[in-house]
Design a protein around this motif. Structure first.
Motif, PDB file in Angstrom:
ATOM      1  N   ASP A   1     -13.233  -1.167   0.560  1.00  0.00           N
ATOM      2  CA  ASP A   1     -11.984  -0.426   0.732  1.00  0.00           C
ATOM      3  C   ASP A   1     -12.260   0.768   1.628  1.00  0.00           C
ATOM      4  O   ASP A   1     -12.809   1.781   1.196  1.00  0.00           O
ATOM      5  CB  ASP A   1     -11.456   0.028  -0.633  1.00  0.00           C
ATOM      6  CG  ASP A   1     -10.080   0.668  -0.538  1.00  0.00           C
ATOM      7  OD1 ASP A   1      -9.615   0.903   0.602  1.00  0.00           O
ATOM      8  OD2 ASP A   1      -9.472   0.938  -1.584  1.00  0.00           O
TER       9      ASP A   1
ATOM     10  N   ARG B   1      -4.808  -9.272   7.054  1.00  0.00           N
ATOM     11  CA  ARG B   1      -5.070  -8.868   8.445  1.00  0.00           C
ATOM     12  C   ARG B   1      -6.534  -9.048   8.846  1.00  0.00           C
ATOM     13  O   ARG B   1      -6.862  -9.006  10.037  1.00  0.00           O
ATOM     14  CB  ARG B   1      -4.660  -7.406   8.658  1.00  0.00           C
ATOM     15  CG  ARG B   1      -5.460  -6.415   7.869  1.00  0.00           C
ATOM     16  CD  ARG B   1      -4.954  -4.988   8.092  1.00  0.00           C
ATOM     17  NE  ARG B   1      -5.684  -4.035   7.276  1.00  0.00           N
ATOM     18  CZ  ARG B   1      -5.470  -3.805   6.000  1.00  0.00           C
ATOM     19  NH1 ARG B   1      -4.497  -4.469   5.388  1.00  0.00           N
ATOM     20  NH2 ARG B   1      -6.175  -2.922   5.322  1.00  0.00           N
TER      21      ARG B   1
ATOM     22  N   ASP C   1       3.613   0.603   2.923  1.00  0.00           N
ATOM     23  CA  ASP C   1       3.277  -0.381   3.948  1.00  0.00           C
ATOM     24  C   ASP C   1       3.012  -1.736   3.305  1.00  0.00           C
ATOM     25  O   ASP C   1       2.259  -1.817   2.323  1.00  0.00           O
ATOM     26  CB  ASP C   1       2.022   0.048   4.713  1.00  0.00           C
ATOM     27  CG  ASP C   1       2.226   1.330   5.496  1.00  0.00           C
ATOM     28  OD1 ASP C   1       2.869   1.262   6.556  1.00  0.00           O
ATOM     29  OD2 ASP C   1       1.732   2.388   5.056  1.00  0.00           O
TER      30      ASP C   1
ATOM     31  N   TYR D   1      -2.466   0.537  -4.629  1.00  0.00           N
ATOM     32  CA  TYR D   1      -2.209  -0.827  -4.183  1.00  0.00           C
ATOM     33  C   TYR D   1      -1.342  -1.522  -5.219  1.00  0.00           C
ATOM     34  O   TYR D   1      -1.659  -1.521  -6.408  1.00  0.00           O
ATOM     35  CB  TYR D   1      -3.522  -1.583  -3.999  1.00  0.00           C
ATOM     36  CG  TYR D   1      -4.411  -1.003  -2.929  1.00  0.00           C
ATOM     37  CD1 TYR D   1      -3.985  -0.962  -1.603  1.00  0.00           C
ATOM     38  CD2 TYR D   1      -5.663  -0.495  -3.238  1.00  0.00           C
ATOM     39  CE1 TYR D   1      -4.785  -0.432  -0.612  1.00  0.00           C
ATOM     40  CE2 TYR D   1      -6.482   0.033  -2.252  1.00  0.00           C
ATOM     41  CZ  TYR D   1      -6.038   0.063  -0.942  1.00  0.00           C
ATOM     42  OH  TYR D   1      -6.834   0.587   0.043  1.00  0.00           O
TER      43      TYR D   1
ATOM     44  N   ARG E   1       0.866  -1.181   0.000  1.00  0.00           N
ATOM     45  CA  ARG E   1       0.000   0.000   0.000  1.00  0.00           C
ATOM     46  C   ARG E   1       0.904   1.233   0.000  1.00  0.00           C
ATOM     47  O   ARG E   1       1.621   1.481   0.962  1.00  0.00           O
ATOM     48  CB  ARG E   1      -0.902  -0.003   1.226  1.00  0.00           C
ATOM     49  CG  ARG E   1      -1.788   1.243   1.374  1.00  0.00           C
ATOM     50  CD  ARG E   1      -2.560   1.149   2.691  1.00  0.00           C
ATOM     51  NE  ARG E   1      -3.513   2.222   2.849  1.00  0.00           N
ATOM     52  CZ  ARG E   1      -3.235   3.394   3.412  1.00  0.00           C
ATOM     53  NH1 ARG E   1      -2.009   3.649   3.843  1.00  0.00           N
ATOM     54  NH2 ARG E   1      -4.179   4.320   3.537  1.00  0.00           N
TER      55      ARG E   1
ATOM     56  N   SER F   1       0.881   5.214  -0.056  1.00  0.00           N
ATOM     57  CA  SER F   1      -0.035   6.330   0.196  1.00  0.00           C
ATOM     58  C   SER F   1       0.708   7.658   0.064  1.00  0.00           C
ATOM     59  O   SER F   1       1.848   7.801   0.502  1.00  0.00           O
ATOM     60  CB  SER F   1      -0.668   6.215   1.583  1.00  0.00           C
ATOM     61  OG  SER F   1       0.323   6.272   2.603  1.00  0.00           O
TER      62      SER F   1
ATOM     63  N   ARG G   1      -2.023 -10.190   0.891  1.00  0.00           N
ATOM     64  CA  ARG G   1      -3.382 -10.597   0.580  1.00  0.00           C
ATOM     65  C   ARG G   1      -3.446 -12.088   0.256  1.00  0.00           C
ATOM     66  O   ARG G   1      -2.496 -12.647  -0.296  1.00  0.00           O
ATOM     67  CB  ARG G   1      -3.927  -9.814  -0.624  1.00  0.00           C
ATOM     68  CG  ARG G   1      -3.944  -8.326  -0.439  1.00  0.00           C
ATOM     69  CD  ARG G   1      -4.506  -7.632  -1.667  1.00  0.00           C
ATOM     70  NE  ARG G   1      -4.446  -6.181  -1.544  1.00  0.00           N
ATOM     71  CZ  ARG G   1      -4.906  -5.339  -2.458  1.00  0.00           C
ATOM     72  NH1 ARG G   1      -5.461  -5.821  -3.566  1.00  0.00           N
ATOM     73  NH2 ARG G   1      -4.825  -4.035  -2.273  1.00  0.00           N
TER      74      ARG G   1
ATOM     75  N   ASP H   1     -10.267   2.860   2.808  1.00  0.00           N
ATOM     76  CA  ASP H   1      -9.488   4.060   2.476  1.00  0.00           C
ATOM     77  C   ASP H   1     -10.353   5.084   1.743  1.00  0.00           C
ATOM     78  O   ASP H   1      -9.998   6.251   1.642  1.00  0.00           O
ATOM     79  CB  ASP H   1      -8.286   3.699   1.585  1.00  0.00           C
ATOM     80  CG  ASP H   1      -7.128   3.158   2.403  1.00  0.00           C
ATOM     81  OD1 ASP H   1      -7.019   3.527   3.587  1.00  0.00           O
ATOM     82  OD2 ASP H   1      -6.337   2.375   1.867  1.00  0.00           O
TER      83      ASP H   1
ATOM     84  N   PRO I   1       6.817  -1.247   7.326  1.00  0.00           N
ATOM     85  CA  PRO I   1       6.347   0.111   7.038  1.00  0.00           C
ATOM     86  C   PRO I   1       7.504   1.100   6.952  1.00  0.00           C
ATOM     87  O   PRO I   1       8.390   1.118   7.811  1.00  0.00           O
ATOM     88  CB  PRO I   1       5.439   0.416   8.236  1.00  0.00           C
ATOM     89  CG  PRO I   1       4.963  -0.918   8.702  1.00  0.00           C
ATOM     90  CD  PRO I   1       6.111  -1.852   8.465  1.00  0.00           C
TER      91      PRO I   1
ATOM     92  N   ASP J   1       1.103  -4.970   2.595  1.00  0.00           N
ATOM     93  CA  ASP J   1      -0.345  -5.213   2.663  1.00  0.00           C
ATOM     94  C   ASP J   1      -0.649  -6.584   2.064  1.00  0.00           C
ATOM     95  O   ASP J   1      -1.302  -6.698   1.022  1.00  0.00           O
ATOM     96  CB  ASP J   1      -1.084  -4.108   1.905  1.00  0.00           C
ATOM     97  CG  ASP J   1      -2.577  -4.144   2.137  1.00  0.00           C
ATOM     98  OD1 ASP J   1      -3.000  -4.649   3.185  1.00  0.00           O
ATOM     99  OD2 ASP J   1      -3.328  -3.676   1.253  1.00  0.00           O
TER     100      ASP J   1
ATOM    101  N   ALA K   1      -7.514  -8.946   2.294  1.00  0.00           N
ATOM    102  CA  ALA K   1      -6.418  -8.465   3.127  1.00  0.00           C
ATOM    103  C   ALA K   1      -6.139  -9.494   4.221  1.00  0.00           C
ATOM    104  O   ALA K   1      -7.051  -9.920   4.946  1.00  0.00           O
ATOM    105  CB  ALA K   1      -6.780  -7.122   3.744  1.00  0.00           C
TER     106      ALA K   1
ATOM    107  N   GLY L   1      -8.498   0.348   5.967  1.00  0.00           N
ATOM    108  CA  GLY L   1      -7.816   0.170   4.696  1.00  0.00           C
ATOM    109  C   GLY L   1      -8.535  -0.804   3.779  1.00  0.00           C
ATOM    110  O   GLY L   1      -9.742  -1.004   3.841  1.00  0.00           O
TER     111      GLY L   1
END
Length: 402
Positions: free
Chosen positions: A326, A359, A163, A72, A8, A10, A167, A328, A131, A165, A357, A336
């Motif tokens: 999403d 997480r 970061d 992404y 990710r 940003s 999946r 975000d 990160p 991310d 994701a 996120g």
């Protein structure tokens, strides 16, 4: 289950600082000081546009928690973006152009935009596994292409973060109506994880034939159950509101959308006892040149009457598209990326591809809920077909995939 590598990236905390005489030679631009925007280009990915607030004080700073622009990146994207690092003179892979425009237009931009300046940053992505703050602070803008940065020219504040991310990637191995196996993809490796069982009410219409019979003017009673490798049902999607044509037309309209309940087993209940997790609504919007299928997902909070809208997406009926959860994209920002599901158009063989994701997945049962949701999204595209049109062979139960 092992996740795949994703990142990710940003770009946030944006702010523009202008010298007093920055626009003295640009007639008509003075009223637009507070209407600034920028285009952000990362390699060959689609350009993103966002507003840029004006920071009037020389010592001022922009809002550090403002909504960022997010890209992404899959592992293949990272490899493409890092090619420039192998040249003797690295090419900036993050490029930002700042504009000024008038009030009343999208992102403060009218038909003719005035360029304030541009910048390029060469950011390396391949070596980061945690990160990383790639940039944070003010940077001068070039006011001409190929020009140099003036010490007293406009400045842009930005914060660039990368970061990890990770999946999980899942694939339906056939059309949803054919009760396919669902595999997890990890590179070239495919590992069976779930099976999808599609069941239709024997009274429901699947043929799309014309006629006055009410049963042929609605699609109801469709069910999808997700089984784990042991054969246990771990999630389901039940059609809660039939897909029926609205008065005066042959399509499912916004005024009366069809709906699914996404469910998981109730651990405290008996067999076939379900706990609602979400409600997916779907309808068809007329458009030119093609119609769209609109999908809206609300999460049903346990013990609370209120629901939370987490996705509102339109999918092209011809080309298909992506259903996303999403966070975000929401204010305030929380959570996120959660899910992406790619489905085909209404006349094509659809084998949903799902990204989750990592997480948000603590166990296999968590992933199963999203598989049930993906199946409901895919079936909604088919259920929203106009009722006066016959389906091609294969859309409802007979595969035409070669």
């Amino acid at each position: 289950m092992d996740p795949q590598i994703f990142f990710r990236l940003s770009i946030g905390s944006l702010g523009l600082r202008l010298p007093v005489d920055a626009l003295k030679d640009r007639p008509g631009a003075v009223p637009a000081y507070s209407k600034c925007s920028c285009d952000i280009r990362l390699g060959d990915l689609p350009i993103r546009r966002t507003r840029v607030p004006l920071v009037s004080s020389p010592r001022g700073s922009p809002d550090a928690i403002s909504k960022p622009v997010v890209f992404y990146l899959a592992e293949s994207d990272v490899k493409t973006l890092t090619v420039s690092r192998h040249f003797s003179v690295p090419k900036p892979n993050l490029q930002i152009t700042v504009y000024i425009g008038k009030q009343g237009s999208h992102c403060g931009v009218t038909g003719r935009r005035l360029v304030i300046g541009c910048l390029g940053l060469e950011i390396g992505l391949e070596q980061f596994e945690k990160p990383t703050l790639l940039h944070n602070g003010w940077i001068g803008l070039r006011q001409k292409k190929g020009g140099e940065v003036s010490k007293h020219g406009p400045e842009l504040h930005l914060q660039v973060r990368l970061d990890p991310d990770p999946r999980y990637v899942f694939k339906f191995e056939d059309e949803t109506t054919l009760s396919p196996q669902i595999v997890q993809q990890q590179g070239a490796i495919k590992q069976p994880i779930f099976s999808c069982k599609f069941v239709k009410d024997r009274r429901s219409s699947m043929s799309d034939e014309d006629g006055d019979d009410a049963e042929k003017r609605e699609r109801k009673g469709w069910k999808v159950k997700i089984h784990d490798l042991s054969g246990s049902v771990v999630a389901a999607a039940f059609m809660a509101t039939p897909f029926v044509p609205s008065t005066g037309c042959d399509r499912v309209d916004r005024s009366n959308p069809g709906a699914w309940l996404i469910l998981h087993p109730n651990a405290a209940g008996s067999a076939e006892s379900w706990q609602p997790w979400g409600r997916l609504e779907a309808w068809r919007e007329i458009g030119h040149p093609r119609d769209t299928i609109c999908l809206r997902l609300q999460i049903l909070s346990e013990g609370q009457e209120a629901s939370i809208l987490v996705s509102d997406v339109a999918i092209n009926t011809d080309k298909g598209g992506e259903f996303n959860i999403d966070m975000d994209r929401h204010e305030p920002i929380a959570g996120g990326f959660v899910m992406n599901c790619k489905v085909s158009g209404e006349e094509k063989c659809s084998e949903p591809l799902v990204q989750l994701a990592a997480r948000h997945v603590t166990c296999v049962e968590d992933a199963a809920i999203f598989m049930a949701l993906a199946a409901a999204v895919d079936l909604s595209v088919k259920a929203c077909r106009p009722f006066g049109r016959k389906a091609k062979k294969g859309v409802f139960g007979h595969s035409f995939c070669s």
